[in-house]
Design a protein around this motif. Structure first.
Motif, mmCIF file in Angstrom:
data_model
loop_
_atom_site.group_PDB
_atom_site.id
_atom_site.type_symbol
_atom_site.label_atom_id
_atom_site.label_comp_id
_atom_site.label_asym_id
_atom_site.label_seq_id
_atom_site.Cartn_x
_atom_site.Cartn_y
_atom_site.Cartn_z
ATOM 1 N N GLY A 296 0.832 -1.202 0.000
ATOM 2 C CA GLY A 296 0.000 0.000 0.000
ATOM 3 C C GLY A 296 0.868 1.254 0.000
ATOM 4 O O GLY A 296 2.056 1.185 0.321
ATOM 5 N N SER B 127 0.359 -12.317 0.557
ATOM 6 C CA SER B 127 -0.784 -11.458 0.890
ATOM 7 C C SER B 127 -0.477 -10.000 0.585
ATOM 8 O O SER B 127 0.641 -9.528 0.822
ATOM 9 C CB SER B 127 -1.146 -11.594 2.369
ATOM 10 N N ILE C 256 -2.177 -4.215 3.864
ATOM 11 C CA ILE C 256 -3.454 -3.621 4.276
ATOM 12 C C ILE C 256 -3.209 -2.211 4.802
ATOM 13 O O ILE C 256 -2.589 -2.024 5.854
ATOM 14 C CB ILE C 256 -4.138 -4.464 5.378
ATOM 15 N N GLY C 257 -3.672 -1.208 4.048
ATOM 16 C CA GLY C 257 -3.606 0.167 4.521
ATOM 17 C C GLY C 257 -2.260 0.833 4.332
ATOM 18 O O GLY C 257 -1.388 0.384 3.587
ATOM 19 N N SER D 46 2.000 -0.232 4.205
ATOM 20 C CA SER D 46 2.010 -1.672 4.478
ATOM 21 C C SER D 46 2.710 -2.426 3.357
ATOM 22 O O SER D 46 2.551 -2.114 2.184
ATOM 23 C CB SER D 46 0.576 -2.200 4.631
ATOM 24 N N ASN E 207 -8.349 -0.023 -3.919
ATOM 25 C CA ASN E 207 -7.681 -1.304 -3.706
ATOM 26 C C ASN E 207 -7.091 -1.819 -5.016
ATOM 27 O O ASN E 207 -7.688 -1.680 -6.078
ATOM 28 C CB ASN E 207 -8.649 -2.346 -3.156
ATOM 29 N N ALA F 280 -1.071 -0.743 -4.233
ATOM 30 C CA ALA F 280 -2.197 0.172 -4.045
ATOM 31 C C ALA F 280 -1.752 1.630 -4.086
ATOM 32 O O ALA F 280 -0.586 1.953 -3.859
ATOM 33 C CB ALA F 280 -2.894 -0.123 -2.725
ATOM 34 N N ASN G 163 -4.995 5.213 1.903
ATOM 35 C CA ASN G 163 -4.380 4.198 1.050
ATOM 36 C C ASN G 163 -5.305 3.028 0.814
ATOM 37 O O ASN G 163 -6.068 2.634 1.698
ATOM 38 C CB ASN G 163 -3.097 3.668 1.699
ATOM 39 N N ASN H 277 -5.660 -1.140 -0.347
ATOM 40 C CA ASN H 277 -4.983 -2.384 0.016
ATOM 41 C C ASN H 277 -4.295 -2.991 -1.199
ATOM 42 O O ASN H 277 -4.787 -2.908 -2.328
ATOM 43 C CB ASN H 277 -5.985 -3.395 0.580
ATOM 44 N N ASN I 98 -3.334 -9.608 -3.671
ATOM 45 C CA ASN I 98 -2.705 -10.881 -3.310
ATOM 46 C C ASN I 98 -2.057 -11.528 -4.527
ATOM 47 O O ASN I 98 -2.565 -11.439 -5.652
ATOM 48 C CB ASN I 98 -3.745 -11.851 -2.744
#
Length: 313
Positions: A75, A111, A114-115, A118, A274, A288, A296, A298, A301
């Motif tokens: 992100g 993965s 997130i946010g 990250s 996202n 992102a 931000n 995400n 994956n």
């Protein structure tokens, strides 16, 4: 008198001894995999989850192909995830396997972050443990920004993840991750400036582009160039896929264009949307974007690995 035990036996022909195993004369029978199908003179076992390839009788040359899982995108001006390696470098690896069970390990994709600030995680390795172990490295993820002025570097992997960009007040953009293994390339560097974006993840046939260029993910491998039989018409395993091991696109600030992934990878996003998840084996997720308020999206994956085992019918 008849020979009753042929295993590891020797029969004298008057000149020398001939050693052989009775297994090679038994009908070959094998099982395992999520899809088993005979196409173009070969029986294929597709493994998209960890399991075992089991030979219940017989012995013959078996061909193996291993694809590593893709890394996750991050992100905040983030880089895209790198692709997994494809092993061996070309075609299939051949091993002569006899009765027994052989472990297949399929890694999940990394993965997405997130946010804000990250990082996306790197993927673990995928492998087939036969007479020797064939391992394909997972794709590199991305590190989150160190600060508002310093971007995070892409992570090393099969193909490297893209570096994170920083805004116009930044001093150092993130550097793309390094590549290791066959059919792999480095990730692209991030960009500094008001139109900042992250670098693209490396793909099987091309490096990820830098954020100052496009932030696009590196191109992958066309399935039919690996093996003409690997099509969605032949195997449901490849439904919706024509290319594997592509890099994810980098994310962008505001409404600036985000990076486009290689086919099957996750596209980057802009303006705090996202990013996309990867949709083909071994491909990396998108990075992102960020909006004017510092919000931000995400990261996307990465997609899981794959093992193909085939043998002539």
């Amino acid at each position: 008198m008849g020979v009753t035990n042929f295993k590891n036996s020797s029969i004298k022909d008057g000149r020398r001894y001939k050693s052989f195993s009775y297994e090679q004369y038994l009908p070959f029978s094998a099982s395992g995999g999520s899809e088993v199908k005979t196409v173009g003179g070969y029986t294929y076992h597709m493994f998209d989850a960890s399991s075992t390839f089991t030979i219940s009788s017989g012995q013959k040359p078996v061909e193996i192909l291993v694809i590593g899982a893709g890394g996750g995108g991050g992100g905040n001006y983030a880089g895209g995830g790198g692709a997994g390696a494809k092993e061996p470098a070309s075609g299939y690896a051949t091993q002569s396997l006899s009765a027994g069970s052989y472990t297949v390990t399929i890694a999940s994709g990394g993965s997405g972050g997130i946010g804000a600030n990250s990082g996306g995680s790197s993927a673990s390795d995928t492998s087939f443990a036969g007479s020797s172990t064939i391992t394909a490295k997972g794709g590199g993820g991305t590190n989150g920004a160190v600060s508002s002025a310093i971007g995070g570097n892409g992570k090393n992997g099969g193909s490297g993840g893209g570096g994170t960009g920083v805004g116009s007040g930044g001093s150092t953009a993130g550097v793309g991750g390094a590549a290791s293994g066959s059919n792999t390339n480095s990730g692209g560097d991030g960009q500094i400036g008001g139109a900042s974006r992250g670098g693209g993840g490396g793909g099987a046939t091309a490096a990820g582009a830098t954020g100052s260029a496009s932030g696009n993910g590196g191109a992958g491998l066309t399935l039919t160039n690996i093996d003409a039989n690997l099509t969605s018409a032949n195997f449901t395993t490849f439904t919706g896929m024509t290319v594997v091991c592509s890099g994810g696109g980098g994310g962008a600030f505001l409404t600036n264009a985000a990076g486009t992934a290689g086919t099957g990878g996750g596209n980057g996003s802009n303006n705090a949307q996202n990013a996309s998840n990867a949709t083909s084996f071994g491909s990396g997720g998108g990075g992102a974007g960020t909006d004017a308020g510092g919000n931000n999206g995400n990261g996307g994956n990465g997609f899981k690995g794959l093992v193909i085992v085939r043998y002539a019918v």
